[in-house]
Design a protein around this motif. Structure first.
Motif, PDB file in Angstrom:
ATOM      1  N   ASP A  17       5.207   0.476  -1.197  1.00 43.32           N
ATOM      2  CA  ASP A  17       4.256  -0.444  -1.818  1.00 43.32           C
ATOM      3  C   ASP A  17       4.128  -1.776  -1.081  1.00 43.32           C
ATOM      4  O   ASP A  17       3.283  -2.597  -1.430  1.00 43.32           O
ATOM      5  CB  ASP A  17       4.576  -0.645  -3.317  1.00 43.32           C
ATOM      6  CG  ASP A  17       5.965  -1.220  -3.533  1.00 43.32           C
ATOM      7  OD1 ASP A  17       6.675  -1.485  -2.533  1.00 43.32           O
ATOM      8  OD2 ASP A  17       6.355  -1.384  -4.708  1.00 43.32           O
ATOM      9  N   ASP A  18       4.959  -1.971  -0.030  1.00 49.58           N
ATOM     10  CA  ASP A  18       4.779  -3.176   0.783  1.00 49.58           C
ATOM     11  C   ASP A  18       4.313  -2.829   2.214  1.00 49.58           C
ATOM     12  O   ASP A  18       4.417  -3.640   3.126  1.00 49.58           O
ATOM     13  CB  ASP A  18       6.079  -3.996   0.849  1.00 49.58           C
ATOM     14  CG  ASP A  18       7.147  -3.283   1.678  1.00 49.58           C
ATOM     15  OD1 ASP A  18       7.033  -2.042   1.862  1.00 49.58           O
ATOM     16  OD2 ASP A  18       8.085  -3.957   2.151  1.00 49.58           O
ATOM     17  N   SER A  21       2.345  -5.076   4.662  1.00 51.14           N
ATOM     18  CA  SER A  21       2.961  -6.264   5.268  1.00 51.14           C
ATOM     19  C   SER A  21       3.346  -6.009   6.730  1.00 51.14           C
ATOM     20  O   SER A  21       3.685  -6.940   7.457  1.00 51.14           O
ATOM     21  CB  SER A  21       4.178  -6.712   4.454  1.00 51.14           C
ATOM     22  OG  SER A  21       5.194  -5.733   4.564  1.00 51.14           O
ATOM     23  N   ASN A 180       0.509   3.353   1.435  1.00 52.71           N
ATOM     24  CA  ASN A 180       0.960   2.754   0.183  1.00 52.71           C
ATOM     25  C   ASN A 180       0.491   3.647  -0.971  1.00 52.71           C
ATOM     26  O   ASN A 180      -0.702   3.695  -1.269  1.00 52.71           O
ATOM     27  CB  ASN A 180       0.372   1.341   0.051  1.00 52.71           C
ATOM     28  CG  ASN A 180       0.812   0.657  -1.248  1.00 52.71           C
ATOM     29  OD1 ASN A 180       1.303   1.305  -2.178  1.00 52.71           O
ATOM     30  ND2 ASN A 180       0.619  -0.647  -1.316  1.00 52.71           N
TER      31      ASN A 180
END
Ligand code: NZQ
Ligand code: ZN
Length: 388
Positions: A17-18, A21, A180
């Motif tokens: 979920d990151d 980044s 994601n």
């Protein structure tokens, strides 16, 4: 016996979920001119577009937008994308979307600097790339095709009634893909289920072939079990992160070439499905679902042992007291129950296929001989009739 092969996969994945980044770090490897390719607008509604644009701007990139990639991307759209990429001399194509957007990005990547008609060169003549290739990166928003970690690129030519995939090499695969699972929460149920069946069928296409003892088949069985388990949870609760992550991961492994290693593969369901797509523009996964049961029941007698193994290994059918033929049939019955449970399309009529189209669809179906039975054109018509 495991056949001879080489294996490499150059796509770097960022999962979780990151995952976004990690995009800034990846962008450092490319020049400032980025073509942002996406579909019909879902990414604007669910916020993914804003998140990606922010990263691109913060990284100081000049963004050239290329929206409107349709499901089953067309050759006309490919020509348009080539023009945008060439005129702006882009350094990277960032595809944000599902298989259609990523497939299309790969097609533009090899076609923008091609001096010939890319449809004829890559899709009709199946030639290799011998010109500049623009690197592709992806942010995946819809799960199914495996396009995020393979060289596949399927383009549709409605005028010629052909939908054809070219599998390009390592140098065309996405350099990186951002995965994601939360991005898939907003995918409409029909598309989610079609994607789930697409994953499952990719595995079947590589599993139903050969009679040897092959590690790839054991991997395939494990992936199929995980897809079935996670799919039942995801259809009830689309926001179940665990189920959506497992589906995403299975989709990637189902078609990144690993489970095809050392063995023959079939791909006939996909060939029939793609021909249906060329005639109807129907959703890819649903075209596969509609023809699968008639097809597998047709070839089952030629690969009985594998279908019996499928029943036991994937569907936990108690086959001890059954004949091989009974076990094989029970496996397909269990698969049918699951297909009904998750809600895939089981009749090609629902996709707009008519009796009058059947000869044309059979004619547009490429016939391979890697599976248990090399079909004739007449057999394809028979299977299509049953699928209606
Ligand atoms: O276009 P947008 O607005 O983005 O909407 C899409 C589209 O309508 C929507 N969607 C995607 N992510 C979403 C979302 N809606 C809400 N929230 C999200 N997060 O879903 C719809 C379907 O998207 P699409 O990309 O068309 O689906 P899929 O990933 O199934 O791709 C299908 C294409 O891939 C090809 C198929 O033939 C077809 O052309 N394939 C590619 C393969 C490969 N590269 O190896 C192999 C496959 O067998 C397949 O042939
Ligand atoms: Zn597929």
């Amino acid at each position: 016996m495991l056949g001879n092969f080489s294996y490499s996969n150059p796509t770097k994945l960022y999962f979780g979920d990151d995952a976004l980044s990690f995009l800034p770090k990846e962008l450092e490897h490319y020049g400032d001119r980025v073509m942002l390719t996406y579909g019909g607008g879902s990414i604007k509604r669910n916020g993914i577009y804003d998140a990606v644009i922010r990263v691109l701007k913060d990284a100081g990139k000049e963004v050239f937008e290329d929206p409107g990639v349709m499901s089953n991307p067309t050759v006309q759209k490919l020509y348009e994308g080539c023009r945008i990429a060439r005129e702006n001399n882009v350094d990277l194509i960032l595809a944000v979307g599902g298989g259609s957007t990523i497939d299309y990005a790969k097609a533009v990547s090899v076609s923008a600097w091609c001096n010939e008609d890319p449809w004829e060169k890559y899709y009709l003549r199946m030639e290799d790339v011998d010109n500049r290739i623009i690197p592709v990166g992806s942010v995946l928003t819809m799960v199914g095709t495996g396009s995020e970690m393979n060289g596949g690129s399927v383009i549709t030519n409605h005028e010629q009634k052909l939908k054809i995939g070219h599998v390009f090499g390592d140098n065309v695969m996405p350099k990186f893909s951002i995965l994601n699972p939360k991005y898939t929460f907003t995918v409409p149920k029909y598309q989610m289920v079609a994607g789930i069946y697409d994953i499952f069928n990719h595995i079947c296409e590589q599993y139903f072939s050969g009679t040897d003892d092959n590690t790839s088949d054991y991997l395939a069985e494990a992936l199929m079990k995980s897809v079935v388990h996670a799919s039942r949870i995801a259809v009830k609760n689309p926001e179940d992160y665990e189920a959506r992550s497992n589906l995403m991961w299975c989709a990637t492994w189902a078609l990144n070439t690993l489970i095809a290693k050392g063995k023959a593969t079939d791909w006939e369901v996909h060939m029939i499905g793609q021909a249906i797509g060329a005639y109807t523009d129907a959703t890819h996964g649903m075209t596969l679902a509609a023809v699968s049961l008639p097809y597998y029941r047709h070839i089952m007698p030629y690969g009985l042992a594998k279908f019996a193994r499928f029943a036991k290994a994937v569907w936990d059918v108690r086959t001890e007291s059954m004949t091989e033929a009974e076990a094989a049939a029970a496996g397909l019955a269990a698969m049918e129950d699951w297909m009904k449970d998750i809600g895939v399309v089981l009749h090609a009529k629902e996709l707009g296929v008519t009796e009058e189209m059947l000869d044309g669809i059979a004619g547009a179906t490429f016939l391979f001989d890697g599976g248990y039975k090399a079909l004739t054109r007449e057999e394809v018509v028979e299977i299509l009739k049953e699928s209606l």
